[in-house]
Enzyme design. Structure first.
Site, short mmCIF file in Angstrom:
data_model
loop_
_atom_site.label_atom_id
_atom_site.label_comp_id
_atom_site.label_asym_id
_atom_site.label_seq_id
_atom_site.Cartn_x
_atom_site.Cartn_y
_atom_site.Cartn_z
N HIS A 162 63.33 54.03 40.76
CA HIS A 162 62.53 55.26 40.97
C HIS A 162 61.12 55.15 41.09
CE1 HIS A 162 62.68 59.61 40.57
NE2 HIS A 162 62.07 59.42 39.42
N ARG A 197 68.50 60.31 47.02
CA ARG A 197 68.74 61.05 45.73
C ARG A 197 67.85 62.52 45.65
NH1 ARG A 197 67.48 55.92 43.02
NH2 ARG A 197 65.45 57.28 42.36
N TYR A 257 48.12 91.82 23.96
CA TYR A 257 47.64 90.82 22.82
C TYR A 257 46.44 90.11 23.34
CZ TYR A 257 52.38 90.85 20.66
OH TYR A 257 53.64 91.04 20.28
N CYS A 301 53.82 88.90 27.18
CA CYS A 301 54.55 88.80 25.94
C CYS A 301 55.68 88.24 26.10
CB CYS A 301 54.56 90.13 25.71
SG CYS A 301 52.79 91.29 25.74
N MET A 302 56.33 87.84 24.72
CA MET A 302 57.82 87.31 24.88
C MET A 302 58.84 87.88 25.84
SD MET A 302 60.24 86.60 21.67
CE MET A 302 58.91 85.42 20.42
N ASP A 303 58.66 89.45 25.99
CA ASP A 303 59.74 89.94 26.77
C ASP A 303 59.34 90.73 27.90
OD1 ASP A 303 61.46 88.71 24.77
OD2 ASP A 303 61.03 90.52 23.37
N LYS A 306 70.63 67.52 37.40
CA LYS A 306 70.23 67.47 35.98
C LYS A 306 69.69 68.58 35.57
CE LYS A 306 66.03 64.78 36.91
NZ LYS A 306 65.61 63.62 37.35
N ARG A 317 59.57 53.25 33.11
CA ARG A 317 60.47 54.14 32.18
C ARG A 317 61.44 53.34 31.59
NH1 ARG A 317 61.77 59.91 34.61
NH2 ARG A 317 63.14 58.66 35.86
C1 LIG Z 1 65.02 63.36 38.65
C2 LIG Z 1 65.34 62.43 39.43
C3 LIG Z 1 65.47 62.44 40.81
C4 LIG Z 1 64.96 63.31 41.70
O1 LIG Z 1 63.64 63.58 41.95
P1 LIG Z 1 63.10 64.69 42.68
O2 LIG Z 1 61.55 64.43 42.59
O3 LIG Z 1 63.32 66.14 42.17
O4 LIG Z 1 63.65 64.48 44.13
C5 LIG Z 1 65.76 61.34 41.28
N1 LIG Z 1 66.05 60.00 40.80
C6 LIG Z 1 66.01 59.97 39.50
C7 LIG Z 1 66.12 58.81 39.02
C8 LIG Z 1 65.54 60.96 38.66
O5 LIG Z 1 65.25 60.88 37.40
#
Ligand SMILES: *Cc1c(COP(=O)(O)O)cnc(C)c1O
Length: 388
Positions: A171, A230, A271, A318-320, A39, A137
């Site tokens: 999770h 995962r 700045y 700074c920004m850049d 992601k 969540r």
């Molecule tokens: C982002 C995410 C992961 C990966 O998490 P890490 O801490 O980067 O290994 C696994 N499962 C779910 C549901 C996530 O949202």
């Protein structure tokens, strides 16, 4: 693209990904499948190249947060199954079916909406049921107060037409943290996960893919591999957990020193005049700023690595651009390439200084920073995400 090189860029080492992949595969046992979490453009590394490399390595599944990320992969020809983890508007059902995306199911209501839309479209949507075992969540609550209601809801969800309940997952909230309290909580979460799976099985509901292990669990709870694990962050070789396993960072952010000048003691820099040189100093300017993803909170805190040694960032970022102090590095000068994050200058340390996690710093590397992909020590691709 050529014009943006010799400014600031991110080198993405696909050999490091291959190394990390093998270490994690060995660690979790060969029978568990590998789901690579890519992601957020693979945490800033570039989802398409990361996905292609993972596919070649033998990875079985990918995960993204939304349909646009999934579509990007399909358009690039990635054929692996893709699990969509985030909240998804149910009116995206046609796109989900068209792109053969596996959808997370977080509630009975959402499941019914997806089911109806899939039936209307004449399709069957692969789904993974999300259990909330303590993250609070998304998912069916598995605490004592909600257990029985969730059990009933999941049984009804799995019987809905138009859905193929391939998987179930949960999770962890603190699997990456040390300490007995975090350990107890993770074990409690896992216990709730297993209890729900067992009760569902007693009612004839079982899943082909049960998974819970994120990076933290892949490091600290290898016994939680189940059918699939995962990992995200450690696959990229970042976070302190990755360091402990000898994993290699995939991303090196580089920039080039320019406009080196001498300054008198007492001169204010940047700045807000937050930094004054306290001696005759040689400062260089780097063409990287917070718009490239170098967070401003790192002003007067972070440093860059040069072959001659490290040079502190002085004054506000700074920004850049930002300024670095080269007074103690007489050999460093105009045109030298420096490492902002990378194997010599860990993004994990920058995250500690910034009071955040390394995830946030690599995700922040912005679209105007070209990604240059290396394999076998050779450049294989360049990507710039700016329009036009
Ligand atoms: C982002 C995410 C992961 C990966 O998490 P890490 O801490 O980067 O290994 C696994 N499962 C779910 C549901 C996530 O949202």
């Amino acid at each position: 693209m050529e014009s943006t090189l010799n400014r600031t860029w991110a080198e993405i080492n696909l050999d490091a990904l291959a190394h990390n992949y093998q270490v994690l595969r060995d660690r979790m046992g060969r029978q568990a499948r590998f789901l690579g979490v890519i992601k957020a453009d693979a945490y800033g590394h570039g989802a398409v190249q990361t996905a292609r490399t993972l596919a070649e390595l033998g990875c079985e599944y990918l995960a993204v947060s939304n349909i646009d990320e999934a579509r990007e992969l399909r358009l690039a020809g990635v054929e692996l199954p893709i699990l969509q983890l985030g909240l998804t508007p149910t009116d995206q059902t046609d796109e989900i079916l068209k792109n053969q995306v596996t959808q997370t199911i977080w509630s009975e209501e959402a499941a019914r909406a997806f089911s109806q839309a899939a039936v209307r479209a004449g399709g069957r949507m692969k789904v993974h049921v999300k259990l909330d075992t303590g993250m609070s969540r998304l998912g069916f609550s598995c605490d004592e107060a909600h257990f029985t209601a969730s059990l009933g809801a999941i049984r009804r969800v799995c019987a809905l037409p138009g859905l193929d309940a391939e998987g179930v997952f949960t999770h962890f909230a603190v699997s990456d943290e040390p300490g007995q309290d975090s350990r107890d909580y993770t074990l409690l979460q896992h216990d709730r996960f297993e209890t729900m799976l067992r009760r569902l099985e007693e009612h004839g509901v079982s899943f082909r893919l049960r998974h819970c292990a994120n990076s933290g669990a892949a490091v600290q709870y290898t016994q939680f591999a189940h059918d699939m694990f995962r990992p995200g962050i450690i696959m990229y070789g970042i976070s302190h957990l990755a360091e402990g396993l000898g994993l290699r960072p995939m991303m090196t952010v580089k920039s080039v020193i320019g406009a080196v000048r001498d300054f008198c003691p007492g001169t204010a820099v940047s700045y807000g005049r937050t930094f004054h040189v306290d001696r005759a100093s040689r400062l260089g300017v780097l063409p990287i700023g917070y718009a490239d993803g170098l967070h401003r909170v790192l002003s007067n805190q972070w440093r860059v690595w040069t072959p001659q040694g490290t040079a502190p960032i002085v004054g506000r970022i700074c920004m850049d651009m930002c300024m670095i102090d080269l007074t103690d590095l007489p050999g460093a000068g105009d045109g030298d390439v420096v490492e902002v994050y990378g194997p010599h200058n860990s993004v994990n340390d920058a995250a500690d200084l910034a009071g955040t996690i390394s995830y946030e710093l690599t995700c922040a590397i912005s679209k105007r920073v070209p990604r240059i992909y290396f394999r076998g020590g050779r450049e294989i691709a360049r990507e710039l995400l700016l329009r036009g």
